[in-house]
Design a protein around this motif. Structure first.
Motif, short mmCIF file in Angstrom:
data_model
loop_
_atom_site.label_atom_id
_atom_site.label_comp_id
_atom_site.label_asym_id
_atom_site.label_seq_id
_atom_site.Cartn_x
_atom_site.Cartn_y
_atom_site.Cartn_z
N ALA A 121 -6.72 14.42 80.64
CA ALA A 121 -6.46 14.11 82.04
C ALA A 121 -7.16 12.83 82.50
CB ALA A 121 -6.89 15.28 82.92
N GLN A 127 3.16 10.69 81.98
CA GLN A 127 2.70 11.61 80.93
C GLN A 127 1.39 11.14 80.32
OE1 GLN A 127 4.64 14.10 77.29
NE2 GLN A 127 5.40 12.03 77.57
N ARG A 181 2.24 25.03 83.61
CA ARG A 181 2.29 24.82 85.06
C ARG A 181 0.96 24.30 85.60
NH1 ARG A 181 5.75 30.37 86.50
NH2 ARG A 181 7.81 29.38 86.34
N ASP A 182 -0.14 24.83 85.10
CA ASP A 182 -1.45 24.38 85.55
C ASP A 182 -1.67 22.90 85.24
OD1 ASP A 182 -2.18 26.85 86.52
OD2 ASP A 182 -3.68 27.27 84.97
N ALA A 197 0.63 20.55 84.58
CA ALA A 197 1.72 19.64 84.94
C ALA A 197 1.24 18.52 85.85
CB ALA A 197 2.85 20.41 85.61
N SER A 198 0.36 18.84 86.78
CA SER A 198 -0.12 17.82 87.71
C SER A 198 -0.96 16.76 87.02
CB SER A 198 -0.93 18.48 88.84
OG SER A 198 -2.06 19.16 88.32
N SER A 199 -1.45 17.06 85.82
CA SER A 199 -2.22 16.09 85.04
C SER A 199 -1.35 15.35 84.02
CB SER A 199 -3.37 16.79 84.31
OG SER A 199 -4.28 17.36 85.23
N GLY A 200 -0.05 15.65 84.02
CA GLY A 200 0.84 14.98 83.09
C GLY A 200 0.70 15.47 81.66
#
Length: 251
Positions: A126, A135, A173-174, A176-179
């Motif tokens: 991240a 990504q 899902r957890d 995803a926000s970090s690509g």
């Protein structure tokens, strides 16, 4: 996602699925850190582009040291979790009830060890710069078809691998926000060192039970699938069976 000139961590990387995957990633231009126990590393072949790191996946400090080494050679983009154990025991047998310590150990190595690596590696991934599509990296975990078709004597193993299947979607899902994508491979019967001690007759019996192709899977096929997952940016949150259409019988 491209792997050339990036870092990768492969647990269980000294042999079997992990060894084949480490070699494949290195062949694609990645700087690979193959994490395994020292006893396994002592028997591992030298592979260009692969650095062996002695660590127990259940120990946060040891895993963090491996992550730091990979990040230092970075950017860390890829993690493939292959470390695991597979002892068998019935819940109730002539020897008595299932040893709770054995059940705990299998879950600790296979499930908690995987989660430990996912968590610490994701933190490092991240921190990298995202590509033009946002990504940053990919994590590939290893379950088993035993997660779905656990056989007699596989209570601990099937439970641990079922946990990895259950972890897959919420992890995707957890993160995803970090690509970061998360995908799990569920192999069938693979010709790894675990099968090296059984007779050829037994190996043939295993192969005969597979619909097609009627043979054991090769570690290189797992590695090929892992690299395909890394390359396919839209593949996320999925569990892929690699088993020749095998559905395991009770025994």
């Amino acid at each position: 996602m491209l792997i050339s000139d990036t870092s990768a961590i492969v647990t269980g990387g000294a042999s079997g699925l992990g060894g084949a995957t480490a070699a494949a990633l290195a062949g694609g231009g990645a700087r690979v850190f193959a994490v395994d126990l020292q006893a396994a590393i002592d028997k591992a072949p030298e592979v260009d582009g692969v650095t062996y790191v002695a660590a127990d996946v259940t120990e946060p400090e040891q895993v963090q040291a491996a992550v730091d080494a990979a990040e230092g050679a970075g950017p860390l983009r890829t993690v493939v979790n292959c470390a695991g154990i597979g002892p068998s025991a019935r819940i109730l047998s002539k020897k008595g009830p299932h040893d709770l310590a054995l059940f705990r150990k299998v879950v600790e190595v296979n499930l908690i060890g995987t989660f430990n690596v996912v968590t610490l590696a994701a933190q490092a991934i991240a921190r990298t710069d995202a590509d033009e599509h946002g990504q940053r990296g990919v994590i590939v975990n290893t379950a088993s078809i035993a997660a779905y078709d656990g056989q007699i004597g596989q209570a601990a193993y099937a439970a641990s691998k079922g946990g990895i299947v259950g972890l897959n979607l919420p992890a995707a899902r957890d993160l995803a926000s970090s690509g970061i994508r998360v995908v799990t491979i569920a192999p069938g019967i693979v010709d790894t060192p675990m099968l090296a001690t059984v007779s050829e007759e037994f190996r043939q019996a295993l192969a005969d039970g597979i619909p097609f192709p009627k043979r054991l899977a090769r570690p290189e096929e797992y590695a090929d699938l892992a690299l395909s997952i890394i390359a396919q940016d839209y593949l996320n949150g999925e569990v892929i069976r690699l088993d020749g259409a095998l559905r395991m019988a009770p025994r």
